[in-house]
Write a protein that holds these residues in place. Structure first.
Motif, mmCIF file in Angstrom:
data_model
loop_
_atom_site.group_PDB
_atom_site.id
_atom_site.type_symbol
_atom_site.label_atom_id
_atom_site.label_comp_id
_atom_site.label_asym_id
_atom_site.label_seq_id
_atom_site.Cartn_x
_atom_site.Cartn_y
_atom_site.Cartn_z
ATOM 1 N N THR A 1 20.325 -6.683 36.775
ATOM 2 C CA THR A 1 19.207 -6.785 37.840
ATOM 3 C C THR A 1 18.057 -5.946 37.347
ATOM 4 N N LEU A 2 17.990 -4.777 36.780
ATOM 5 C CA LEU A 2 17.061 -3.947 36.282
ATOM 6 C C LEU A 2 16.303 -4.605 34.961
ATOM 7 N N LEU A 3 17.337 -5.230 34.345
ATOM 8 C CA LEU A 3 16.771 -5.497 32.891
ATOM 9 C C LEU A 3 15.783 -6.808 33.471
ATOM 10 N N ASN A 4 16.154 -7.697 34.432
ATOM 11 C CA ASN A 4 15.446 -8.744 34.811
ATOM 12 C C ASN A 4 13.986 -8.282 35.619
ATOM 13 N N GLU A 5 14.345 -7.166 36.516
ATOM 14 C CA GLU A 5 13.210 -6.637 36.962
ATOM 15 C C GLU A 5 12.139 -6.256 36.326
ATOM 16 N N ALA A 6 12.580 -5.632 34.946
ATOM 17 C CA ALA A 6 11.784 -5.126 34.014
ATOM 18 C C ALA A 6 11.075 -6.328 33.082
ATOM 19 N N GLY A 7 11.511 -7.254 33.079
ATOM 20 C CA GLY A 7 10.868 -8.376 32.438
ATOM 21 C C GLY A 7 11.685 -8.450 31.123
ATOM 22 N N VAL A 8 12.870 -7.976 30.765
ATOM 23 C CA VAL A 8 13.452 -7.959 29.397
ATOM 24 C C VAL A 8 14.205 -9.157 29.330
ATOM 25 N N THR A 9 13.884 -9.838 28.161
ATOM 26 C CA THR A 9 14.924 -11.135 27.933
ATOM 27 C C THR A 9 15.980 -10.642 27.318
ATOM 28 N N PHE A 10 17.114 -11.108 27.794
ATOM 29 C CA PHE A 10 18.560 -10.782 27.376
ATOM 30 C C PHE A 10 19.151 -12.225 27.447
ATOM 31 N N GLU B 1 21.403 -3.022 15.864
ATOM 32 C CA GLU B 1 20.633 -1.926 16.615
ATOM 33 C C GLU B 1 21.048 -1.771 17.990
ATOM 34 N N VAL B 2 22.018 -0.938 18.319
ATOM 35 C CA VAL B 2 22.592 -1.015 19.628
ATOM 36 C C VAL B 2 22.178 0.334 20.287
ATOM 37 N N VAL B 3 21.825 0.024 21.549
ATOM 38 C CA VAL B 3 21.432 1.148 22.573
ATOM 39 C C VAL B 3 22.457 1.209 23.812
ATOM 40 N N HIS B 4 22.466 2.171 24.239
ATOM 41 C CA HIS B 4 23.290 2.230 25.387
ATOM 42 C C HIS B 4 22.336 2.005 26.717
ATOM 43 N N HIS B 5 22.867 1.548 27.587
ATOM 44 C CA HIS B 5 21.789 1.023 29.086
ATOM 45 C C HIS B 5 20.960 2.176 29.465
ATOM 46 N N THR B 6 21.346 3.263 29.443
ATOM 47 C CA THR B 6 20.656 4.523 29.909
ATOM 48 C C THR B 6 19.620 4.588 28.942
ATOM 49 N N GLN B 7 19.581 4.522 27.722
ATOM 50 C CA GLN B 7 18.568 4.734 27.119
ATOM 51 C C GLN B 7 17.403 3.611 27.181
ATOM 52 N N LEU B 8 17.996 2.301 27.409
ATOM 53 C CA LEU B 8 16.826 1.277 27.706
ATOM 54 C C LEU B 8 16.359 1.323 28.912
ATOM 55 N N LEU B 9 17.012 1.982 30.085
ATOM 56 C CA LEU B 9 16.584 1.978 31.086
ATOM 57 C C LEU B 9 15.575 3.023 31.306
ATOM 58 N N ALA B 10 15.623 4.202 30.293
ATOM 59 C CA ALA B 10 15.049 5.396 30.287
ATOM 60 C C ALA B 10 13.574 4.898 29.907
ATOM 61 N N HIS B 11 13.600 3.995 28.851
ATOM 62 C CA HIS B 11 12.404 3.535 28.166
ATOM 63 C C HIS B 11 11.673 2.818 29.210
ATOM 64 N N MET B 12 12.186 2.037 30.088
ATOM 65 C CA MET B 12 11.590 0.980 30.788
ATOM 66 C C MET B 12 10.835 1.717 32.047
ATOM 67 N N VAL B 13 11.448 2.859 32.237
ATOM 68 C CA VAL B 13 10.861 3.677 33.392
ATOM 69 C C VAL B 13 9.610 4.326 32.836
ATOM 70 N N SER B 14 9.710 5.023 31.512
ATOM 71 C CA SER B 14 8.666 5.882 31.080
ATOM 72 C C SER B 14 7.377 4.795 30.666
ATOM 73 N N THR B 15 7.929 3.617 30.353
ATOM 74 C CA THR B 15 6.835 2.727 30.033
ATOM 75 C C THR B 15 6.346 1.992 31.347
ATOM 76 N N GLY B 16 6.762 2.312 32.531
ATOM 77 C CA GLY B 16 6.016 2.011 33.592
ATOM 78 C C GLY B 16 6.472 0.407 34.104
ATOM 79 N N LYS B 17 7.867 0.030 33.227
ATOM 80 C CA LYS B 17 8.322 -1.486 33.557
ATOM 81 C C LYS B 17 9.177 -1.253 34.648
ATOM 82 N N LEU B 18 9.935 -0.312 35.113
ATOM 83 C CA LEU B 18 10.665 -0.049 36.215
ATOM 84 C C LEU B 18 10.076 1.086 37.053
ATOM 85 N N THR B 19 9.816 1.077 38.230
ATOM 86 C CA THR B 19 9.245 2.202 39.131
ATOM 87 C C THR B 19 10.153 2.626 40.087
#
Ligand code: SF4
Ligand code: SF4
Length: 732
Positions: free
Chosen positions: A496-505, A576-594
């Protein structure tokens, strides 16, 4: 030369000759034992990085300084040992003539100043270490000690030697001051001058004190030479090569974890397509089947017990202590060595290699040691009890803390490999998990066609790889994320969060199988390889034509994250593997999730071992929480590098915990003591273990265990139904 100097010179030469002869014999013996191990050619790679790491870790005391005062005290003692060895050398000139000294540098004021400062700091350091050892002595009333099981006399002996050598160094200088033969000025050597002020004007004093200093130093050398397993002393020499040959030299200090070593035979990775248990070594069945680095590890252990103090098994009353395990292997290796060096040992079919004539001269103790099973209970005379072997959660706390880079987890898994693959001997309840992995591709045995059930009811489409032209991330759902009720909520929250942030997955859906982590950690390398190869093939196909930087995977399970990111490379899968918390932190810091509504009630965070210690992801989950909650994270005393395991790693999730206190209960008590109403986690296994712990304490209504992603979702989309607490019973 006076008559006193004739005597002091002869005595110093005599004791030194004996000590050096014994030391040479001891070094040859240790080298012979270490050389009994299997080849490890990879340890000679990257010599530049190895040298740098060794220098940084030793000179910087990067591990020890994490222990505050004790680290600083040890640093001074270490520097004192190295620099003041020059003063021991100088004592050989002083026994010959009381006014003697080192040629050239012995006349430099800077040398006098440096050795004065180091002597004083060394004295303070050793007194602090002695006080700490006494305060933590195993016999002290109440409490458990990191020194429990250590050979205490050896520690006291080494400390007293250091103290006496430093004191006699000052006395030599003092006698030189008292007889007016000291050439350093007062400003550079005030302590020596103060000592000299109270000593008599005895012309032979410096020679006699120098003889005593040499005698003390040589007594130390004689004692350690007669005790080659005295790691508390030998680590002064062995720590350097042990750190130099560590498994991941290029990684910064403290990250000697990550990928497990592949199974090797004769130093070469084993290919299961061609492997033959009668020709190839499967795991470790005998101590000489460890690599030479393993035997060097065992020899280097200082018995400091830092690993033991952090071990979740030991801290909850299980028989496993990583220190005692290493000491048992060390003592066994050295006791068995005469038998092995005589040509003894079992071949891969279990037959004795030596002839009767070869073994005829051996004493019964060496022969008996050669007959001991490596793994076996007290009745069978085993070196390591099965309960010790199977208590390990592979949490890595021991490796993280060990100041000399001993690699406990690799050794434990190597012994498990033999037990599982050749002896079929492991906790029976884990057999169901292994069968499920082989037959159904997941540890729960859930039908493969239910892998995508978690997507049902979402208000957006979750595409499969192949159904979309392009996607940025492949969402690796993991078995828990697909089949386990609590973890499914995390999966949905992340999607849901990835979809909200506009990440294609896109997901693999039914094309995904277990990453193989539980099979690998329990020791079933065969099943791991089977699953991993299949996944690597699937993933390589999914990313066909993409360069590594664009082969991006996001995983919610730290075990999958670790396996895909660190271990699939061994099988040709580079991602290139990331944990979801890393991706979510990036989404928040770049303003894609508020985050719009802070989650209140207090939140604590439990670091999963395979996210934190094994992969150094400590900041990202905290950043997400910091943005999503009201106030600060209520940290538990044991957090980040020193986080306490939930009890599920190392395939312990599928074994019963019959001995001691339950690890998850211990951790939950710590979490609840923070007063937080939410325990945030970043791992489905931690979620299950801690939820069970909370429910077991009857606190399910007051304390909620949820993933960091769910906390963020509640803050980003407070109106979204959350589907209830994640402390629901396990399903799937
Ligand atoms: S990995 Fe963890 S459980 Fe295993 S011995 Fe080390 S500290 Fe103990
Ligand atoms: S294994 Fe490392 S941490 Fe543990 S007692 Fe030995 S030196 Fe200390």
């Amino acid at each position: 030369m006076g008559s006193v100097q004739i005597v002091t010179t002869i005595l110093a030469a005599g004791i030194t000759a004996v000590a050096v002869w014994l030391a040479v014999r001891a070094v040859l013996k240790m080298t012979a034992v270490i050389r009994l191990g299997q080849p490890a050619p990879e340890r000679f790679s990257d010599k530049g990085a190895r040298t740098k790491t060794m220098l940084v870790e030793t000179a910087g005391h990067t591990r020890m300084l994490k222990w505050g005062v004790v680290g600083a005290a040890h640093w001074f003692v270490m520097v004192g040992f190295i620099v003041l060895s020059l003063l021991v050398l100088e004592a050989y000139f002083e026994v010959v003539t009381p006014t003697g000294g080192l040629p050239i540098i012995g006349h430099w004021t800077i040398f006098g100043l440096a050795t004065e400062v180091i002597t004083v700091l060394g004295l303070v350091g050793i007194l602090v270490l002695m006080a700490i050892r006494l305060r933590n002595r195993p016999t002290r009333p109440g409490g458990r000690s990191r020194f429990t099981g250590s050979t205490m006399w050896q520690g006291y002996f080494v400390e007293w030697i250091v103290l006496l050598v430093l004191i006699f160094g000052l006395l030599i200088r003092g006698f030189k001051v008292a007889t007016d033969h000291f050439e350093y000025p007062l400003w550079a050597t005030p302590v020596s001058h103060a000592v000299g002020a109270v000593l008599p004007d005895w012309s032979d004093g410096a020679s006699v004190a120098a003889l005593i200093k040499i005698a003390i130093s040589m007594t130390w050398l004689i004692v350690i030479s007669l005790n080659v397993t005295m790691g508390v002393a030998w680590h002064r020499f062995l720590a350097f090569p042990n750190i130099f040959f560590k498994r991941e030299p290029a990684k910064p200090a403290g990250s000697g974890l990550g990928a497990l070593r592949p199974m090797t035979s004769q130093g070469k990775p084993l290919d299961f397509e061609e492997a033959d248990p009668e020709k190839d070594q499967f795991g470790v069945a005998h101590v000489e089947q460890f690599s030479w680095k393993g035997l060097l590890d065992f020899s280097t252990c200082t018995e400091c017990g830092r690993c033991q103090s952090q071990c979740p098994a030991w801290n909850t009353g299980k028989p496993l202590s990583p220190k005692l395990l290493v000491l048992s292997l060390r003592d066994h290796a050295y006791a068995k060595a005469p038998y092995l060096l005589a040509g003894g040992g079992k071949d891969l079919t279990g037959e004795e290699k030596a002839t009767a004539a070869q073994l005829a001269h051996l004493d019964v103790l060496s022969l008996a040691e050669g007959d001991k099973p490596l793994i076996g209970d007290a009745e069978s005379g085993g070196v390591i009890d099965p309960d010790v072997l199977w208590s390990c959660t592979t949490c890595g706390a021991c490796v993280e803390q060990c100041p000399v880079d001993i690699e406990h987890v690799d050794h434990i898994v190597d012994m498990r490999r033999y037990q599982v693959l050749i002896e079929s001997s492991f906790p029976s309840e884990a057999g169901v998990m292994l069968r499920n992995l082989e037959n159904k591709g997941n540890p729960w045995g859930a039908p493969q066609n239910t892998r995508e059930d978690w997507t049902k009811g979402l208000d957006f489409e979750v595409p499969r790889v192949g159904e979309v032209d392009d996607f940025e991330y492949l969402f690796w759902v993991g078995c828990a994320g697909a089949f386990e009720d609590r973890a499914k909520k995390t999966t949905r929250a992340v999607a849901t969060l990835l979809n909200e942030a506009g990440v294609t997955f896109a997901i693999l859906g039914e094309g995904e199988t277990c990453s193989g982590d539980p099979a690998r950690r329990i020791g079933n390398e065969f099943v791991f390889q089977m699953l991993a190869q299949q996944n690597v093939e699937t993933l390589n196909e999914a990313f066909e034509g993409r360069e590594k930087a664009k082969r991006k995977i996001v995983a919610t399970c730290p075990h999958c994250f670790n396996t895909l990111g660190n271990e699939y490379g061994q099988l040709g899968g580079e991602f290139e593997v990331v944990h979801h918390t890393q991706l979510l932190a990036h989404m928040v810091s770049t303003g894609k999730l508020t985050p719009v509504q802070p989650v209140d009630g207090g939140v604590t965070y439990h670091d999963p071992c395979y996210l934190g210690r094994h992969n150094r992801v400590f900041a990202a989950p905290r950043e997400v929480l910091g943005d999503a909650i009201a106030g600060e994270i209520a940290e538990m005393p044991r957090n980040s590098e020193r986080s306490f395991c939930c009890g599920a790693g190392g395939a312990r999730m599928w074994m019963e915990e019959k001995i001691g206190k339950r690890i998850n209960v211990d951790r939950v008590e710590e979490a609840m003591a923070t007063g937080a109403k939410t325990v945030a986690v970043g791992c489905p296994f931690c979620s299950t273990m801690l939820s069970d712990g909370v429910n077991g304490k009857g606190a399910g209504e007051q304390v909620e265990v949820i993933d960091v992603a769910t906390v963020l979702l509640r803050s980003v989309k407070p109106e979204q139904p959350q589907g209830g607490k994640e402390t629901a019973p396990v399903g799937g």
